[in-house]
Design a protein around this motif. Sequence first.
Motif: not given
Lengths: 348, 92
Positions: A137, A154, A162-163, A166, A216-217, A221, A230-231
């Motif tokens: 993304a 993914f 959040t993606v 972001h 975040v993210g 997955f 992811l974070r």
Amino acid sequence: MHPHCSIVPPHLLAHLAAVDDPRHAVAARAARRALVQLDPLLAGREEAFAAPVPPRTAVGRPLERRISDAGGQEILPGTLVRGEGDAATGDAATDEAYDGLGATDALFRQVYGRASIDGAGLPLAATVHYGELYDNAFWDGERMVFGDGDGDVFGRFTRSLTVISHELTHGFTQYSTNLVYEGQSGALNESLSDVFGVLVEQHHLGQTVDQASWLVGEGVFTDQVQGRALRSLAAPGTAYDDDVLGRDPQPATMSDFVITTSDNGGVHINSGIPNHAFYLTALHLGGYAWERAGRIWFDAAVGGGIQANSGFRLFADVTQEAARARFGQNSEEHEAVRQAWAKVEVTG
Amino acid sequence: MRIEISRSGGFAGMTRTWSLEVSPAEAEERWLPLADRAAEAPQGEETRPERDQRDRYVYHIVIGYQEVTLPESRLDEPWKELIERARRGPTG
């Protein structure tokens, strides 16, 4: 209706105008009409009370979203499939992008008084179904672009609010500090997207500092990956630990700063340090993170003190100054920011 | 000849590595001239992401003696084909 007689404040009109529930269609239409008629000076004054708005900023223009579908091609923008006020399409990615842009705009507009990412009501554009099994993304300078994921590592990127927030915050940063996307300034650019990314979700869900995941993210997955997200702003370096993909490489303090040439000098890696400083500030203050910690970071981003090539140290100074300016010298907020930057070893 | 491709950045900031074997003839004819041209391009032109692009991938490709760094937004068709082949094959 004479515009000056409007009893409904402009931010509420904007909110009403954005409602797409058919039961409130009449009210939404009326609100949109009222907004068009609203005296810009009056609207400007309302907004000025809510937040520091940069001079010469047009306000009051309501949220306008445009979701396009690339149909599996790598061609932008694709075909417009959902405009502002249109009913849900039934396509998950389209509707998630539409709702996510709304939630992001709500934080910036309702909490910080900023009309869209540029402060002047810029329409928010997104493209979904970009490329074939495209596993990313991104923000292309004008719009957010979402792939469907490779299905292996993914899934659909729009699954996590959040993606979306972001990516849209990259637009906000482009129109405010425009931090250069390389090294420490690039990591700050990334960090602003993660910080406001999680704040959008917390605001949307009504979560306090203690209730929030600070991830975040989460959910992007597939089940085959060992990892939650992811974070993590609360614990950088712990979001995933997978046999094939390896471990989350984010540091939380300057002792673990990663020097690398990949990823534009580790912009997605060293962002863990300013991310954690924000988390520590929010944790210290408690309650809703967007109210005080988020306000300080927002003030810093739009205040003009951040230069395009700023590093962590300057950013730390500017956030401390923003806390002092809004909440007072040696206030709880000022102290929280000071301690946070010391704890991540950016300041002594 | 072995070609190694590592992809960093992207929204996830996760580095992935793939490799593939090509014949020396194919490397000489197709990939080395392309890599030479990319490597000779002035800094700030070819290796940097296009202005205002965020969260895109950065590719680092090693072919024998030559290595090049290419932002995703500047990958043209032959490179895309090479990356596709490497991703389909066994990871190295």
